[in-house]
Design a protein around this motif. Structure first.
Motif, PDB file in Angstrom:
ATOM      1  N   PHE A  72      33.336  30.243  10.419  1.00 24.66           N
ATOM      2  CA  PHE A  72      33.160  29.016  11.131  1.00 24.66           C
ATOM      3  C   PHE A  72      31.592  29.110  11.394  1.00 24.66           C
ATOM      4  O   PHE A  72      30.825  28.196  11.530  1.00 24.66           O
ATOM      5  CB  PHE A  72      33.927  28.842  12.422  1.00 24.66           C
ATOM      6  CG  PHE A  72      35.589  28.595  12.089  1.00 24.66           C
ATOM      7  CD1 PHE A  72      35.811  28.058  10.802  1.00 24.66           C
ATOM      8  CD2 PHE A  72      36.473  28.975  12.928  1.00 24.66           C
ATOM      9  CE1 PHE A  72      37.052  27.555  10.560  1.00 24.66           C
ATOM     10  CE2 PHE A  72      37.683  28.472  12.587  1.00 24.66           C
ATOM     11  CZ  PHE A  72      38.153  27.902  11.560  1.00 24.66           C
ATOM     12  N   MET A  73      31.147  30.360  11.846  1.00 23.64           N
ATOM     13  CA  MET A  73      29.856  30.482  12.140  1.00 23.64           C
ATOM     14  C   MET A  73      28.807  30.230  10.913  1.00 23.64           C
ATOM     15  O   MET A  73      27.720  29.799  11.265  1.00 23.64           O
ATOM     16  CB  MET A  73      29.688  31.758  12.975  1.00 23.64           C
ATOM     17  CG  MET A  73      30.221  31.950  14.234  1.00 23.64           C
ATOM     18  SD  MET A  73      29.751  33.446  14.995  1.00 23.64           S
ATOM     19  CE  MET A  73      30.225  33.007  17.062  1.00 23.64           C
ATOM     20  N   ALA A  74      29.354  30.799   9.929  1.00 30.37           N
ATOM     21  CA  ALA A  74      28.413  30.699   8.807  1.00 30.37           C
ATOM     22  C   ALA A  74      28.258  29.306   8.502  1.00 30.37           C
ATOM     23  O   ALA A  74      27.396  28.723   8.136  1.00 30.37           O
ATOM     24  CB  ALA A  74      29.106  31.513   7.495  1.00 30.37           C
ATOM     25  N   ILE A  75      29.340  28.470   8.676  1.00 35.35           N
ATOM     26  CA  ILE A  75      29.366  27.046   8.264  1.00 35.35           C
ATOM     27  C   ILE A  75      28.314  26.417   9.301  1.00 35.35           C
ATOM     28  O   ILE A  75      27.465  25.590   9.090  1.00 35.35           O
ATOM     29  CB  ILE A  75      30.694  26.286   8.267  1.00 35.35           C
ATOM     30  CG1 ILE A  75      31.702  27.048   7.227  1.00 35.35           C
ATOM     31  CG2 ILE A  75      30.741  24.940   8.311  1.00 35.35           C
ATOM     32  CD1 ILE A  75      33.217  26.216   7.575  1.00 35.35           C
ATOM     33  N   LEU A  76      28.510  27.000  10.529  1.00 32.80           N
ATOM     34  CA  LEU A  76      27.502  26.270  11.572  1.00 32.80           C
ATOM     35  C   LEU A  76      26.126  26.606  11.211  1.00 32.80           C
ATOM     36  O   LEU A  76      25.213  25.573  11.416  1.00 32.80           O
ATOM     37  CB  LEU A  76      27.825  26.809  13.039  1.00 32.80           C
ATOM     38  CG  LEU A  76      27.275  25.961  14.045  1.00 32.80           C
ATOM     39  CD1 LEU A  76      27.248  24.669  14.065  1.00 32.80           C
ATOM     40  CD2 LEU A  76      27.751  26.608  15.548  1.00 32.80           C
ATOM     41  N   MET A  77      25.673  27.902  10.892  1.00 32.82           N
ATOM     42  CA  MET A  77      24.485  28.260  10.501  1.00 32.82           C
ATOM     43  C   MET A  77      24.086  27.350   9.311  1.00 32.82           C
ATOM     44  O   MET A  77      22.644  27.036   9.423  1.00 32.82           O
ATOM     45  CB  MET A  77      24.422  29.762  10.569  1.00 32.82           C
ATOM     46  CG  MET A  77      24.568  30.525  11.633  1.00 32.82           C
ATOM     47  SD  MET A  77      24.639  32.468  11.140  1.00 32.82           S
ATOM     48  CE  MET A  77      22.822  32.547  10.513  1.00 32.82           C
ATOM     49  N   TYR A  78      24.759  27.343   8.454  1.00 31.49           N
ATOM     50  CA  TYR A  78      24.110  26.299   7.313  1.00 31.49           C
ATOM     51  C   TYR A  78      24.137  24.980   7.618  1.00 31.49           C
ATOM     52  O   TYR A  78      23.061  24.612   7.229  1.00 31.49           O
ATOM     53  CB  TYR A  78      25.342  26.539   6.210  1.00 31.49           C
ATOM     54  CG  TYR A  78      25.185  25.715   4.974  1.00 31.49           C
ATOM     55  CD1 TYR A  78      24.267  25.873   4.032  1.00 31.49           C
ATOM     56  CD2 TYR A  78      25.786  24.154   4.977  1.00 31.49           C
ATOM     57  CE1 TYR A  78      24.007  25.060   2.939  1.00 31.49           C
ATOM     58  CE2 TYR A  78      25.435  23.503   3.702  1.00 31.49           C
ATOM     59  CZ  TYR A  78      24.761  24.050   2.834  1.00 31.49           C
ATOM     60  OH  TYR A  78      24.422  23.250   1.553  1.00 31.49           O
TER      61      TYR A  78
END
Length: 296
Positions: A40-46
């Motif tokens: 989820f954090m990777a998606i948000l960072m992207y």
């Protein structure tokens, strides 16, 4: 609003008990929480177009931060096996007192009389919780002592994590989202290997129904992604001190969840102890805010 919602979201951690009741181990629950949180954090960072690139020095330091963050989670979640979630969540909220003590010992930051009084109140509250057996029939006095010790260690480890991220010149320059992403990514290693090579054949590994999936996704979303993100916004608008005070909503949320979902009924002495701890922490934080205002 962001600060209160962030703290309330972190108070959702006790839903892990649903997985415990179905035989999942602490390491397996945390493995799923961390892996989904990383996703989820990777998606948000992207979506925020934030770079994943880091230097070797940053990665090494974030690895050690991940170990601190991970073992703080491990001791907290393990404490749920020994004490009521309401008591565990309140004791976790004592981390600002540990931050003040560490700053005084390691960085010679002077403690005011109000801060010292607040720390004494926290210590009294912890002692009262130590001598107060849990109302749950499954928790003995020895269980309570072990649980209080585990969550106190969790709070101390989290305090060390906070001090390190604030005082280290390299870590302080990294965005909170990026730091959290890598800390959780590296921290997940603590749980992946024990979960895969679980010595207890009776403990399930795979998620088998919708309730299990809902629980682990809730753990990844609310006390991890949502709480971290909203806290960052809260600090931007009202600063870290007031945001930390609003952290009192975390044990309040956990107490309510424990009562509604798991039938916990903390005693009057337990409620008094939790109130003393929250007031003591507020004294520690409020004095810090006053000192910062005078410096400005």
């Amino acid at each position: 609003m962001f600060g209160a919602l962030s703290a309330a979201a972190y108070g959702v951690n006790p839903v892990a008990l649903f997985l415990y009741q179905d035989g999942y181990s602490t390491t397996t629950v945390l493995m799923y929480r961390y892996l989904f949180a990383v996703l989820f954090m990777a998606i948000l960072m992207y979506l925020k177009k934030e770079s994943f690139l880091s230097t070797k020095a940053e990665l090494v330091k974030m690895f050690f931060m991940g170990m601190l963050f991970s073992f703080s989670s491990l001791t907290l979640f393990e404490s749920y096996n020994h004490i009521d979630v309401s008591i565990a969540s309140t004791l976790l909220f004592s981390y600002p007192a540990f931050v003040a003590i560490i700053m005084a010992i390691m960085f010679k930051e002077r403690l005011s009389k109000l801060q010292l009084f607040g720390i004494v109140m926290v210590a009294i509250g912890i002692c009262l919780l130590n001598i107060q057996p849990s109302n749950s029939a499954s928790h003995s006095l020895s269980d309570s002592l072990i649980g209080v010790g585990l969550v106190t260690l969790s709070s101390l480890l989290y305090a060390v994590y906070i001090v390190a991220t604030q005082q280290d010149k390299t870590l302080s320059k990294i965005s909170s989202l990026k730091l959290s992403f890598y800390a959780i990514l590296f921290g997940s290693l603590v749980y992946i290997i024990p979960s895969i090579f679980n010595a207890d054949d009776n403990a399930p590994i795979m998620l088998t129904n919708a309730t299990h999936w809902t629980c682990v996704i809730s753990l990844a979303l609310f006390p991890t992604l949502i709480s971290v993100t909203l806290l960052a916004y809260s600090i931007r608008y009202i600063g870290p001190t007031v945001s930390a005070i609003l952290g009192a909503f975390e044990p309040i949320t956990a107490v309510l969840l424990g009562m509604v979902l798991f039938g916990e009924r903390p005693s009057i002495l337990a409620f008094i102890s939790m109130f003393i701890i929250i007031i003591g922490i507020s004294m520690v934080i409020l004095k810090k805010q006053r000192a910062e205002s005078n410096a400005d």
